[in-house]
Design a protein around this motif. Sequence first.
Motif, PDB file in Angstrom:
ATOM      1  N   HIS A   5       0.828  -1.202   0.000  1.00  0.00           N
ATOM      2  CA  HIS A   5       0.000   0.000   0.000  1.00  0.00           C
ATOM      3  C   HIS A   5       0.868   1.260   0.000  1.00  0.00           C
ATOM      4  O   HIS A   5       0.635   2.189  -0.769  1.00  0.00           O
ATOM      5  CB  HIS A   5      -0.931  -0.004   1.212  1.00  0.00           C
ATOM      6  CG  HIS A   5      -1.859   1.161   1.264  1.00  0.00           C
ATOM      7  ND1 HIS A   5      -2.953   1.262   0.431  1.00  0.00           N
ATOM      8  CD2 HIS A   5      -1.850   2.279   2.010  1.00  0.00           C
ATOM      9  CE1 HIS A   5      -3.581   2.404   0.682  1.00  0.00           C
ATOM     10  NE2 HIS A   5      -2.928   3.032   1.646  1.00  0.00           N
ATOM     11  N   THR A  10      -1.585  -0.730  -4.324  1.00  0.00           N
ATOM     12  CA  THR A  10      -3.005  -1.028  -4.144  1.00  0.00           C
ATOM     13  C   THR A  10      -3.790   0.238  -4.463  1.00  0.00           C
ATOM     14  O   THR A  10      -3.357   1.341  -4.167  1.00  0.00           O
ATOM     15  CB  THR A  10      -3.340  -1.461  -2.698  1.00  0.00           C
ATOM     16  OG1 THR A  10      -3.036  -0.393  -1.806  1.00  0.00           O
ATOM     17  CG2 THR A  10      -2.581  -2.700  -2.304  1.00  0.00           C
ATOM     18  N   GLY A  12      -7.742   2.141  -4.289  1.00  0.00           N
ATOM     19  CA  GLY A  12      -8.893   2.113  -3.402  1.00  0.00           C
ATOM     20  C   GLY A  12      -9.790   0.930  -3.716  1.00  0.00           C
ATOM     21  O   GLY A  12      -9.982   0.587  -4.874  1.00  0.00           O
ATOM     22  N   ASN A  13     -10.271   0.291  -2.684  1.00  0.00           N
ATOM     23  CA  ASN A  13     -11.168  -0.857  -2.803  1.00  0.00           C
ATOM     24  C   ASN A  13     -10.512  -2.046  -3.506  1.00  0.00           C
ATOM     25  O   ASN A  13     -11.165  -2.804  -4.207  1.00  0.00           O
ATOM     26  CB  ASN A  13     -12.471  -0.458  -3.495  1.00  0.00           C
ATOM     27  CG  ASN A  13     -13.612  -1.354  -3.063  1.00  0.00           C
ATOM     28  OD1 ASN A  13     -13.584  -1.945  -1.999  1.00  0.00           O
ATOM     29  ND2 ASN A  13     -14.611  -1.461  -3.899  1.00  0.00           N
ATOM     30  N   ILE A  15      -8.626  -5.798  -3.678  1.00  0.00           N
ATOM     31  CA  ILE A  15      -9.038  -7.065  -3.088  1.00  0.00           C
ATOM     32  C   ILE A  15      -7.793  -7.862  -2.701  1.00  0.00           C
ATOM     33  O   ILE A  15      -6.871  -8.004  -3.500  1.00  0.00           O
ATOM     34  CB  ILE A  15      -9.886  -7.894  -4.073  1.00  0.00           C
ATOM     35  CG1 ILE A  15     -11.150  -7.131  -4.449  1.00  0.00           C
ATOM     36  CG2 ILE A  15     -10.221  -9.257  -3.486  1.00  0.00           C
ATOM     37  CD1 ILE A  15     -11.935  -7.774  -5.567  1.00  0.00           C
ATOM     38  N   ALA A  34      -9.241  -2.956   6.399  1.00  0.00           N
ATOM     39  CA  ALA A  34     -10.263  -1.901   6.418  1.00  0.00           C
ATOM     40  C   ALA A  34      -9.608  -0.523   6.426  1.00  0.00           C
ATOM     41  O   ALA A  34     -10.044   0.388   5.709  1.00  0.00           O
ATOM     42  CB  ALA A  34     -11.173  -2.076   7.632  1.00  0.00           C
ATOM     43  N   ASP A  37      -8.467   0.395   2.996  1.00  0.00           N
ATOM     44  CA  ASP A  37      -9.523   0.324   1.984  1.00  0.00           C
ATOM     45  C   ASP A  37      -9.308  -0.853   1.040  1.00  0.00           C
ATOM     46  O   ASP A  37      -9.374  -0.738  -0.175  1.00  0.00           O
ATOM     47  CB  ASP A  37      -9.622   1.635   1.194  1.00  0.00           C
ATOM     48  CG  ASP A  37     -10.891   1.704   0.344  1.00  0.00           C
ATOM     49  OD1 ASP A  37     -11.886   1.028   0.694  1.00  0.00           O
ATOM     50  OD2 ASP A  37     -10.886   2.436  -0.667  1.00  0.00           O
ATOM     51  N   VAL A  38      -9.006  -2.015   1.637  1.00  0.00           N
ATOM     52  CA  VAL A  38      -8.799  -3.249   0.877  1.00  0.00           C
ATOM     53  C   VAL A  38      -9.860  -4.247   1.321  1.00  0.00           C
ATOM     54  O   VAL A  38     -10.069  -4.465   2.510  1.00  0.00           O
ATOM     55  CB  VAL A  38      -7.389  -3.833   1.130  1.00  0.00           C
ATOM     56  CG1 VAL A  38      -7.225  -5.179   0.447  1.00  0.00           C
ATOM     57  CG2 VAL A  38      -6.318  -2.856   0.662  1.00  0.00           C
ATOM     58  N   ARG A  39     -10.549  -4.836   0.349  1.00  0.00           N
ATOM     59  CA  ARG A  39     -11.564  -5.847   0.659  1.00  0.00           C
ATOM     60  C   ARG A  39     -10.901  -7.211   0.795  1.00  0.00           C
ATOM     61  O   ARG A  39      -9.955  -7.516   0.089  1.00  0.00           O
ATOM     62  CB  ARG A  39     -12.613  -5.910  -0.456  1.00  0.00           C
ATOM     63  CG  ARG A  39     -13.465  -4.666  -0.529  1.00  0.00           C
ATOM     64  CD  ARG A  39     -14.559  -4.808  -1.557  1.00  0.00           C
ATOM     65  NE  ARG A  39     -13.970  -4.874  -2.893  1.00  0.00           N
ATOM     66  CZ  ARG A  39     -14.550  -5.453  -3.944  1.00  0.00           C
ATOM     67  NH1 ARG A  39     -15.715  -6.052  -3.815  1.00  0.00           N
ATOM     68  NH2 ARG A  39     -13.970  -5.448  -5.124  1.00  0.00           N
ATOM     69  N   SER A  41     -10.958 -11.284   0.490  1.00  0.00           N
ATOM     70  CA  SER A  41     -11.555 -12.429  -0.179  1.00  0.00           C
ATOM     71  C   SER A  41     -10.858 -13.660   0.382  1.00  0.00           C
ATOM     72  O   SER A  41      -9.629 -13.720   0.418  1.00  0.00           O
ATOM     73  CB  SER A  41     -11.325 -12.323  -1.692  1.00  0.00           C
ATOM     74  OG  SER A  41     -11.628 -13.543  -2.329  1.00  0.00           O
TER      75      SER A  41
END
Length: 98
Positions: A5, A10, A12-13, A15, A34, A37-39, A41
Amino acid sequence: MRIAHADGHTAGNAISHTDRGSQYTSVQFRETLAELDVRQSTGRTGSCFDNAAAESCFVVLKSEIGTTAWPARKQARQDVFGWIAQHDNRQRIHSTIG
């Protein structure tokens, strides 16, 4: 994750896909994702198919840099990150994930 990051790898948003190891299911890891801003999986238990692309990458890495015994961790990191930078594909859509 923080290094990727901080280096701008990375968006925004983004995965992050991981297995169900305790380090990836911890509250601390989820809070870090969080914050960045990483989802998250996570693959299903007992399913090897979601990890096939990553495993394929590691096979190529191991075959190309071998099982070198580096004199220092710093040199090993430089070699591995150099290999990743050389093979990183930022233009073409990945065939496995579209």
